[in-house]
Design an enzyme around this catalytic site. Structure first.
Site, PDB file in Angstrom:
ATOM      1  N   THR B  46      -5.300  -2.994   3.815  1.00  0.00           N
ATOM      2  CA  THR B  46      -4.595  -4.230   3.476  1.00  0.00           C
ATOM      3  C   THR B  46      -5.204  -5.414   4.221  1.00  0.00           C
ATOM      4  O   THR B  46      -5.485  -6.454   3.628  1.00  0.00           O
ATOM      5  CB  THR B  46      -3.103  -4.077   3.824  1.00  0.00           C
ATOM      6  N   TYR B 109       0.986  -1.354  -9.092  1.00  0.00           N
ATOM      7  CA  TYR B 109       1.456  -2.418  -9.983  1.00  0.00           C
ATOM      8  C   TYR B 109       2.854  -2.118 -10.519  1.00  0.00           C
ATOM      9  O   TYR B 109       3.752  -2.940 -10.446  1.00  0.00           O
ATOM     10  CB  TYR B 109       0.495  -2.644 -11.155  1.00  0.00           C
ATOM     11  N   TYR B 139      -0.835   6.348   2.178  1.00  0.00           N
ATOM     12  CA  TYR B 139      -0.638   5.016   2.748  1.00  0.00           C
ATOM     13  C   TYR B 139       0.735   4.492   2.324  1.00  0.00           C
ATOM     14  O   TYR B 139       0.929   4.085   1.185  1.00  0.00           O
ATOM     15  CB  TYR B 139      -1.761   4.098   2.274  1.00  0.00           C
ATOM     16  N   LYS B 169      -0.483   6.998   6.948  1.00  0.00           N
ATOM     17  CA  LYS B 169      -0.321   5.782   7.733  1.00  0.00           C
ATOM     18  C   LYS B 169       1.032   5.224   7.367  1.00  0.00           C
ATOM     19  O   LYS B 169       1.274   4.908   6.191  1.00  0.00           O
ATOM     20  CB  LYS B 169      -1.415   4.751   7.411  1.00  0.00           C
TER      21      LYS B 169
END
Lengths: 303, 303
Positions: B46, B109, B139, B169
């Site tokens: 990110t 999305y 993630y 994560k």
């Protein structure tokens, strides 16, 4: 605005083969069926699973449509990706193929971005595509993208790129917002499309251009008819009939429900496939869908 | 789990040139500086503006790192895209290049998708990549992706792909969630990384693997030192010192703030560029950042 992109458009659902690859033959056939019913092709929209397709897959499908003889003047492909470079590549190709417009999401991964950042994003795309034929329809769909096209952003973009910023699809579901867009921008030739036929009549009465609606995939003729005859005395009754069909689909996950209907009424099971992370309807959901559609007189003739 | 991907990793910020293209030379240099400080390379995260890069751009950058002699055993590139085909292409390339793991966002999305759909998505990727060397770190970053990796989803994925599902994560910012992951999954060799060094000590005390943190881009040595010496008596004091630096960055938009710091302390203005939709810090924000860092003793030696 574009003269060929008014009335009703459909975010065309994308068929996949058993290996989850886009199925070109089914796609062309469905696009042709929609065009014959006066519905334009907003391919690669939200309901097209457009964001589950790679840029190269979208370009290949668009090229296939044009190669099949379908008119790019009736195409408004979705070209807004997360990455600036992807948006530029796809938009450039759409313009080169003659598409009358593109429907452009803002970059949608990063949340809480500023209007300055979104303005910069659209500016970079416009300058990099660098083609006077480019017509951008801004795609406002905060429930999904979580990144809004605000009224001040439209104001800035229209001032900077009056020939290029052609309109908006408002999928906020907030008619007050659509009204504000109609009042402020439509008089300047900025075409406002409702994001669903639920708001078609209200949008047309407010001077808007039409709607771009998921359910135009399955109910194209009736929606397009209201768009043509909205000034007739039976318009409210027609709107109510459209709403009744829409309500049935809206009770289910929309994309698999649209595909289930096409598979069922078109007698083609292959249509039911969706790409993950979506899942097909269950047998129970399918049965409920068809049972609920029956009293509305719903049919898909010619499919 | 991987033996080479433990401790601290950084979602390496991506430098851009004046034309907004990825700047390979600066990227390699920063990656090397991080490795020398014992920080692994979670490139294309990110905070890397990873989702503002096209797949082809990410592949080119990854190839450049390997070509420059940096060890793929210390790389965990972000490879989760919206489109299944993009995720497969990028993941396959990462594995082929020898990356010890990949950090995989769910397709982000479509919102409100089911665990069935997410399970299908990860399954398709694993089967299509079809390589026993693949190690996936899930993630979980709901504030940004808006699509969660739930505990039941991890349970299902671990049961189906025990050798491949290597860890997570957790960027939820919810230590109770991290604790639940540590208790349920870490004992099975599933490596839990905190999403920020704020939770590094708590995660390590809970048996976790370390952290993958934005601010490891600018404060790598101190964060990596706590990861190595967390059982020492001064660990809480060290954690407090890390938190003080993190707090300064966290008051600003994180990515432009990281880049501003690298530009300033490395005396290289080119680093400050971000891709839209992000915007650089204002002069006032920059001044505030450096003023607030001063009392913490912050420095970036060797940059």
């Amino acid at each position: 605005m574009s003269t060929t992109l008014r009335g009703v458009l459909s975010p065309v659902v994308t068929p996949f083969d058993t290996d989850l690859q886009p199925d070109v033959a089914r796609f062309v056939r469905h696009c042709r069926w929609l065009l014959e019913r006066d519905v334009g092709l907003a391919v690669f929209g939200t309901n097209s699973e457009g964001n589950s397709l790679a840029v190269r897959e979208k370009i290949a499908l668009l090229e296939a449509l044009v190669a099949a003889g379908l008119p790019p003047a009736r195409m408004m492909p979705g070209t807004g990706c997360c990455a600036l470079t992807d948006t530029v590549d796809l938009t450039r190709r759409a313009v080169a193929l003659g598409c009358a417009g593109v429907l452009m999401l803002p970059p949608f991964y990063y949340k809480g971005v500023s209007d300055d950042g979104l303005f910069a994003s659209y500016s970079e795309v416009i300058q990099r595509v660098g083609d006077a034929r480019l017509r951008i329809y801004l795609y406002h769909i905060p429930p999904v993208s979580q990144v809004s096209i605000t009224l001040p952003l439209i104001e800035r973009l229209l001032a900077a790129y009056p020939g290029t910023i052609a309109g908006v699809k408002d999928s906020s579901g907030d008619m007050a917002n659509t009204r504000a867009m109609l009042e402020r921008f439509q008089p300047r030739g900025f075409d406002v499309f409702a994001g669903s036929e639920n708001y078609l009549l209200a949008t047309l009465r407010g001077g808007g251009a039409g709607c771009i609606s998921a359910t135009a995939n399955v109910n194209p003729a009736a929606i397009a008819e209201l768009a043509r005859t909205w000034q007739a005395s039976d318009a409210d009754a027609k709107q109510a009939a459209l709403d009744a069909v829409r309500a049935v689909f809206q009770k289910l996950p929309m994309i698999p429900a649209l595909k289930a209907a096409i598979a069922h009424y078109g007698r083609d099971d292959g249509w039911a496939t969706v790409r993950p992370p979506l899942v097909p309807l269950t047998a129970e959901q399918r049965a409920g869908l068809f049972a609920a559609l029956q009293p509305t007189g719903f049919a898909m003739p010619g499919l």
